[in-house]
Scaffold this active site. Structure first.
Site, PDB file in Angstrom:
ATOM      1  N   GLY A 113      46.882  57.689 -14.822  1.00 25.78           N
ATOM      2  CA  GLY A 113      46.964  57.661 -16.293  1.00 25.78           C
ATOM      3  C   GLY A 113      45.674  57.202 -16.952  1.00 25.78           C
TER       4      GLY A 113
ATOM      5  N   GLN B  20      43.708  51.852 -35.191  1.00 22.89           N
ATOM      6  CA  GLN B  20      43.825  52.046 -33.755  1.00 22.89           C
ATOM      7  C   GLN B  20      43.503  53.467 -33.291  1.00 22.89           C
ATOM      8  OE1 GLN B  20      47.506  48.956 -33.733  1.00 22.89           O
ATOM      9  NE2 GLN B  20      47.140  49.869 -31.753  1.00 22.89           N
TER      10      GLN B  20
ATOM     11  N   LYS C  57      55.025  43.524 -31.569  1.00 21.89           N
ATOM     12  CA  LYS C  57      54.232  43.040 -30.434  1.00 21.89           C
ATOM     13  C   LYS C  57      53.123  42.123 -30.936  1.00 21.89           C
ATOM     14  CE  LYS C  57      54.878  47.427 -28.090  1.00 21.89           C
ATOM     15  NZ  LYS C  57      54.172  48.720 -27.872  1.00 21.89           N
TER      16      LYS C  57
ATOM     17  N   PRO D  96      46.202  77.147 -37.277  1.00 18.87           N
ATOM     18  CA  PRO D  96      47.384  76.271 -37.396  1.00 18.87           C
ATOM     19  C   PRO D  96      47.265  75.059 -36.473  1.00 18.87           C
ATOM     20  CG  PRO D  96      48.006  78.550 -36.879  1.00 18.87           C
ATOM     21  CD  PRO D  96      46.517  78.472 -36.757  1.00 18.87           C
TER      22      PRO D  96
ATOM     23  N   HIS E  74      39.689  50.158 -30.706  1.00 21.86           N
ATOM     24  CA  HIS E  74      40.534  49.673 -31.796  1.00 21.86           C
ATOM     25  C   HIS E  74      39.707  48.755 -32.698  1.00 21.86           C
ATOM     26  CE1 HIS E  74      43.949  51.380 -29.978  1.00 21.86           C
ATOM     27  NE2 HIS E  74      44.626  50.312 -29.593  1.00 21.86           N
TER      28      HIS E  74
ATOM     29  N   ARG F 155      47.515  54.274 -36.922  1.00 25.05           N
ATOM     30  CA  ARG F 155      46.805  55.152 -35.984  1.00 25.05           C
ATOM     31  C   ARG F 155      45.814  56.019 -36.755  1.00 25.05           C
ATOM     32  NH1 ARG F 155      47.130  54.258 -30.711  1.00 25.05           N
ATOM     33  NH2 ARG F 155      49.354  54.650 -30.524  1.00 25.05           N
TER      34      ARG F 155
ATOM     35  N   ASN G 107      40.004  49.626 -26.447  1.00 27.34           N
ATOM     36  CA  ASN G 107      41.431  49.423 -26.191  1.00 27.34           C
ATOM     37  C   ASN G 107      41.816  49.697 -24.751  1.00 27.34           C
ATOM     38  OD1 ASN G 107      40.698  52.097 -27.367  1.00 27.34           O
ATOM     39  ND2 ASN G 107      42.763  52.655 -26.706  1.00 27.34           N
TER      40      ASN G 107
ATOM     41  N   SER H  44      43.560  57.087 -27.938  1.00 23.20           N
ATOM     42  CA  SER H  44      43.674  56.933 -26.484  1.00 23.20           C
ATOM     43  C   SER H  44      44.690  55.863 -26.100  1.00 23.20           C
ATOM     44  CB  SER H  44      42.316  56.618 -25.862  1.00 23.20           C
ATOM     45  OG  SER H  44      41.792  55.438 -26.441  1.00 23.20           O
TER      46      SER H  44
ATOM     47  N   VAL I  96      44.989  54.467 -18.645  1.00 25.02           N
ATOM     48  CA  VAL I  96      44.646  53.083 -18.313  1.00 25.02           C
ATOM     49  C   VAL I  96      44.390  52.951 -16.816  1.00 25.02           C
ATOM     50  CG1 VAL I  96      45.489  50.704 -18.291  1.00 25.02           C
ATOM     51  CG2 VAL I  96      45.840  52.128 -20.329  1.00 25.02           C
TER      52      VAL I  96
ATOM     53  N   CYS J 150      47.331  45.883 -26.368  1.00 25.55           N
ATOM     54  CA  CYS J 150      45.901  46.056 -26.619  1.00 25.55           C
ATOM     55  C   CYS J 150      45.449  45.415 -27.937  1.00 25.55           C
ATOM     56  CB  CYS J 150      45.527  47.533 -26.614  1.00 25.55           C
ATOM     57  SG  CYS J 150      46.637  48.580 -27.580  1.00 25.55           S
TER      58      CYS J 150
END
Lengths: 346, 346
Positions: free
Chosen positions: B14, B157, B221, B182, B250, B243, B324, B160, B16, B130
């Site tokens: 992934g 933020q 969080k 589009p 970030h 976002r 981040n 990613s 991270v 993060c």
């Protein structure tokens, strides 16, 4: 007989000027004659107004002879030089630049908040900074009902606020990044400043230049103009202004404290749902909240994400979004002109 | 003889996970053996570690036999299921998901702030969110010296943080907008949510899904984790998480109030200039401040735009930027592993 007016737009070829023309076309202001004025560089070009061609003329003191309403959006130095000339010739000036905003004898007006201040004008009426306008429009109905002690705002500002060239720079830089080509930065964060940075895929915590106290002028504008528009020197206002890779539509994370600690978020939403110029878009269950993309070409200020601070009963959050070129500039100016007529001030 | 460790990375393929592997390669952690684990879908692929090929294996309870340190970053449900299995087999788990963060017997650790909490672990150590990590890293040195009463944060933020696919979506959407094609939105603001919105050239005030109190989980969080990491349930924390069309890095507009009203911005900058893990970038005269673009691939948290509230002597602003994927995730996890060794906890 209905009075009719001669209107001039100074800076007609700029990003805000274009929008002022569109707003005037949609307005029911009884316009007898229209004049588009600009710098010598843009003079001679042709613009359209209500399907008729209008040749842009160079703005000079004499341009304002017989003009009733002059809307200025050509930079502070042009306003400084020509607004008094327009007033001398009998025009009322609506000025989009920051030049006269904090002058004591110049009303600074957002019609939903303080249109009565229009009655005190001495020829010049100032249109506030874009980021200030949408914030005070959303705060005022809450303040009227529950008082307002304090505002802490962080802005998410679009590039078009820095003009058409800045907007083109955003698109050019973005394409360069996607194509792995070198990125050029020549305008942002502030065209007159020493250094320029890439805005594509970045966040720049500088709008306008820095003052000696390490705040930017944009932050000063939000702090000082809010107090002036709300006629409350004791109101605490704190601001951080940030430029983002968004073409159009300013967003603001507005935190505010009211006088009472027994008001719910539902109460605040109830107030906003019927406030003039405000559209409440707030339903987390359906992921409904204002977004910059959705506000483009709309006159209203959109508010959502209203919620009470979990730790401070007098504190609330809201997310305030508006088209920086319309309510933030062109529409607020034309709205001032409309109110001058409606209130029989002109 | 130096102790050496067997390390496993769960979710190695992934966004991270990739960065955890890079951080482990750069770490002086004495690694005897490394294991890359993933879902059955990604198992069988080959990754590199210190120039050697490592085949990714499917994560099962038995994968953790003889593992000393297991770093999890494969989603909350995987951590829920497999972290206890790893602990049962003698591993210490460093978990990047939110699953165990608020559990009373699980330390939530940012080494610069509360590494002593590592000593109280019961097998699982949680890596904070993060956006929380970089904020507490910047606030803690100030709190130590002047106390901390209140924090009001608005985040900026990067995409990613929502994973590699979200990042690809940002680039695909951006190109579509530039080419007048589009735009498709299938992931953001939250992959598991009902509606998806365009992030290109937009600002979306939703990260993660909404809770019943109209706050998003991301905001919860930041609020709850900050209090836990700082061991201060009375600290007031208010957060709005947004976002933006930024790929990595970030940024945060952090407003905070300290206990004293006789502290200057220069005092705060002095503290930050020598704080662990912090780089002060703050010189308005040269337009020096942290920018998301500049923090990529760096472990530190960058702080600038430090200034005192003009209306509230206990209040300060700062602009806090960090990668981040590194301090916000991979580096903080590997740093925890390094501290476990340095403090002789493992």
């Amino acid at each position: 007989m209905t009075k009719v007016y001669s209107v001039a737009v100074v800076g007609a070829t700029g990003a805000v000027g274009e929008q002022i023309i569109l707003q005037l076309e949609q307005s029911d202001l009884p316009i007898a004659t229209i004049k588009f004025l600009s710098s010598p560089r843009s003079a001679g070009s042709t613009l359209s107004f209500k399907n008729e061609d209008v040749i842009v003329e160079e703005a000079t003191p004499e341009s304002f002879t017989d003009v009733d309403i002059a809307i200025f959006s050509a930079g502070g130095s042009i306003s400084e030089k020509l607004a008094p000339e327009a007033v001398k010739r009998g025009a009322i000036v609506i000025d989009n630049t920051s030049h006269f905003r904090m002058a004591e004898d110049v009303p600074l007006v957002v019609p939903e908040v303080n249109e009565e201040a229009l009655r005190t004008h001495n020829g010049i009426i100032a249109n506030p900074n874009c980021s200030t306008i949408q914030m005070v429009a959303a705060l005022e109905p809450i303040r009227k009902k529950h008082g307002l002690k304090r505002v802490i705002v962080s802005t998410y500002q679009a590039v078009s606020g820095a003009g058409n060239l800045a907007n083109q720079e955003l698109f050019d830089q973005t394409r360069a990044v996607l194509d792995n080509k070198p990125v050029e930065a020549n305008i942002l964060p502030a065209s007159g400043d020493k250094k320029h940075y890439q805005i594509a895929f970045n966040a720049i915590p500088q709008i306008d230049v820095f003052g000696e106290d390490d705040y930017t002028y944009e932050e000063h504008k939000m702090i000082n103009e809010t107090k002036k528009i709300m006629s409350d020197a004791t109101l605490k206002v704190a601001a951080t202004c940030v430029r983002l890779p968004i073409s159009r539509g300013h967003s603001e994370s507005v935190y505010f404290e009211i006088d009472n600690d027994n008001v719910s978020a539902a109460d605040i939403k109830e107030i906003l749902s019927t406030a003039p110029g405000i559209v409440l878009e707030d339903d987390p269950a359906t992921q409904t909240y204002p977004q910059a993309l959705n506000c483009v070409d709309k006159r209203e200020t959109f508010v959502g994400r209203v919620r009470r601070d979990l730790d401070e009963p007098k504190g609330f959050h809201m997310w305030v979004v508006s088209d920086n070129l319309l309510k933030g500039a062109a529409w607020n100016s034309v709205q001032i002109a409309e109110r001058l007529v409606a209130l029989n001030i002109i």
